[in-house]
Design an enzyme around this catalytic site. Structure first.
Site, PDB file in Angstrom:
ATOM      1  N   ASP A   1       2.333  -2.035 -12.301  1.00  0.00           N
ATOM      2  CA  ASP A   1       0.937  -2.414 -12.510  1.00  0.00           C
ATOM      3  C   ASP A   1       0.035  -1.223 -12.827  1.00  0.00           C
ATOM      4  O   ASP A   1      -0.995  -1.377 -13.477  1.00  0.00           O
ATOM      5  CB  ASP A   1       0.380  -3.115 -11.261  1.00  0.00           C
ATOM      6  CG  ASP A   1       1.099  -4.405 -10.956  1.00  0.00           C
ATOM      7  OD1 ASP A   1       1.211  -5.232 -11.865  1.00  0.00           O
ATOM      8  OD2 ASP A   1       1.544  -4.580  -9.806  1.00  0.00           O
TER       9      ASP A   1
ATOM     10  N   HIS B   1       6.203  -0.622  -3.613  1.00  0.00           N
ATOM     11  CA  HIS B   1       6.873  -1.823  -4.112  1.00  0.00           C
ATOM     12  C   HIS B   1       7.782  -2.389  -3.030  1.00  0.00           C
ATOM     13  O   HIS B   1       8.361  -1.641  -2.236  1.00  0.00           O
ATOM     14  CB  HIS B   1       7.695  -1.503  -5.373  1.00  0.00           C
ATOM     15  CG  HIS B   1       8.055  -2.723  -6.159  1.00  0.00           C
ATOM     16  ND1 HIS B   1       9.139  -3.509  -5.847  1.00  0.00           N
ATOM     17  CD2 HIS B   1       7.448  -3.305  -7.223  1.00  0.00           C
ATOM     18  CE1 HIS B   1       9.197  -4.519  -6.704  1.00  0.00           C
ATOM     19  NE2 HIS B   1       8.193  -4.426  -7.537  1.00  0.00           N
TER      20      HIS B   1
END
Length: 372
Positions: free
Chosen positions: A309, A258
Site C-alpha cells: 500500500d 504485514h
C-alpha cells in the site's frame, strides 16, 4: 481456535491459484519477480489465474478480444452511477451496488454452467474499469468517456479516467500495479468470495460480497490513508516530528507491517521503483521523497517494513487517480483473483461451514414475561 487471533495460521482450503511461502508471492507457480521482470501484461495474469497456465499468443489475442468487446456499460448502468455520484456515497458502496446491478441486467446471471460462468467472468472483469472511470468523472462533474477497444486493459482505464491517451511509462506503471494486486492467497475478501461460492450462489453475489469485505479499513483502505498521511507531513513540514507524535500517541502508521510478510513485501520494491520513475524531475517528486523519509524513519525506529500500500499511493496519485478511489483500483485488480477463486471453489465444492467456540452462559432458567 478463537476469534481473538482472527483464524491466524488456520488452513481453510486447498488452492492452485496463488501462494505465499517465505515472503515469496507466486501466481500459479510463477513468482511475482518472474512476472514483473518479464513485463507480463495484466491480461496474461488474469488468464493465468483463471486457467493456471500462461496463454499462448493465439490464446492471449482471443482473450484480449473478449475483454475489449465487453468494456462498455449500458445507459441504464451509467444512469445508476450518475445518481449515486450525487449522493456523497462511499466509492466502494457505489462499486458494490453497481456490480450487483450488473447481475440484475444479465438475463443469464442465475446460470451456473461453465460457459455461462465464463461469460459472466469476462463481463465483470471488463466492465469494472469502466464503472470506476465513469464514477470518477461524474463525481468531478465531467462527462464519461467511452472505452476504446483498441487499447489494452491498463491503457484503456487511464484513457477513460483522464481523457487522454497515457504515456508508455504511465501504462507500464498501471499495468504493474494491477499485476501486483491481482491475487494474494486467502485474504479477507477472497475468503468471503469463496464462502459465498461454496453456497453455489451466482458470481455477482460472490463479487459483491468480496467488495463489501475489501471496503473495510483493515483490508482495502490503507493506500488511501497513506496519501492522506503524506499530505499531512508536507503541510506540517517535518517527517520526524509528525511520525514521532503519531507513534507516541500509539497511532498506526499506514502502509507498514504485514500479517504474513516478515522481512519484505515482495510487491513493494516494484511500486517503489515506479513511484521514483513517475515522479523523477517533476513537481510530484515531493511525494516520493517524503515516502523515502517515512520509510527510513520507520525502519530505523520501529524495524517495520513498507507493504504494497505504501508506494502504490504515490503511483496512483501521479497517474491522476484521486486518493478517495484508491480502494476502487485495488478492487479493479483483485476481482481477477476473486473470480479465479470462485471458479476453483465451484469445481470441487463443499459448503464452507466452520464452527464457533461458545463462551456465553449456559443452562439458564426462562422467567415468564409477567415476572420480569
Amino acid at each position: 481456535m478463537t476469534q481473538a487471533n482472527g483464524l491466524k495460521d488456520t488452513i481453510a482450503c486447498d488452492t492452485r491459484i496463488s501462494s505465499i511461502v517465505d515472503d515469496r508471492l507466486s501466481y500459479a507457480g510463477y513468482s511475482i519477480s518472474e512476472l514483473m521482470d518479464n513485463n507480463a501484461s495484466f491480461e496474461e495474469v488474469i488468464y493465468l489465474l483463471w486457467n493456471l497456465h500462461l496463454p499462448t499468443q493465439i490464446e492471449l489475442k482471443h482473450f484480449e478480444k473478449e475483454l475489449r468487446a465487453n468494456y462498455a456499460i449500458s445507459d441504464a448502468v451509467e444512469q445508476c452511477i450518475l445518481i449515486q455520484s450525487r449522493q456523497h456515497l462511499h466509492p466502494m458502496s457505489v462499486l458494490r451496488s453497481t456490480v450487483s446491478l450488473l447481475g440484475v441486467y444479465n438475463v443469464k446471471a442465475e446460470e451456473n454452467g461453465v460457459e455461462a460462468t465464463y461469460e459472466q467472468s469476462i463481463q465483470l472483469m471488463a466492465k469494472i474499469p469502466t464503472i470506476i472511470a465513469t464514477f470518477a468523472r461524474l463525481r468531478r462533474g465531467e462527462i464519461p468517456i467511452a472505452p476504446r477497444e483498441d487499447l489494452g486493459f491498463a491503457a484503456n482505464f487511464l484513457y477513460m479516467l483522464n481523457g487522454k491517451e497515457p504515456s508508455e511509462l504511465e501504462v507500464l506503471a498501471m499495468n504493474r500495479a494491477l499485476v501486483l494486486h491481482a491475487d494474494h492467497e486467502l485474504n479477507a475478501s477472497t475468503f468471503t468470495a469463496r464462502v459465498c461460492a461454496s453456497t453455489l450462489t451466482d458470481i455477482y453475489s460472490c463479487v459483491t460480497a468480496a467488495i463489501g469485505a475489501l471496503k473495510g479499513p483493515l483490508h482495502g483502505g490503507a493506500n488511501e490513508r497513506v496519501f492522506e498521511m503524506l499530505k499531512e507531513i508536507r503541510d506540517q513540514g517535518s517527517t520526524e516530528i509528525y511520525l514521532k507524535e503519531k507513534l507516541d500517541s500509539h497511532e498506526k502508521i499506514m502502509g507498514f507491517g504485514h500479517r504474513v510478510y516478515k522481512t519484505q513485501d515482495p510487491r513493494e520494491p516494484y511500486l517503489r521503483q515506479m513511484a521514483k520513475e513517475l515522479t523523477e524531475g517533476t513537481d510530484e517528486a515531493i511525494w516520493y521523497d517524503l515516502s523515502r523519509e517515512v520509510e527510513d524513519y520507520m525502519k530505523n525506529s520501529k524495524g517495520l517494513i513498507p507493504n504494497v500500500d505504501f508506494y502504490s499511493a504515490t503511483v496512483y496519485h501521479v497517474l491522476g487517480i484521486d486518493s478517495s478511489i484508491f480502494t476502487l483500483i485495488f478492487a479493479m485488480s483483485r476481482v481477477s483473483g476473486w473470480i479465479a477463486h470462485i471458479q476453483e471453489q465451484k469445481k470441487n465444492n463443499k459448503l464452507i461451514r466452520p464452527r464457533s467456540n461458545y463462551l456465553g452462559q449456559e443452562n439458564l432458567e426462562y422467567i415468564p414475561i409477567g415476572r420480569r
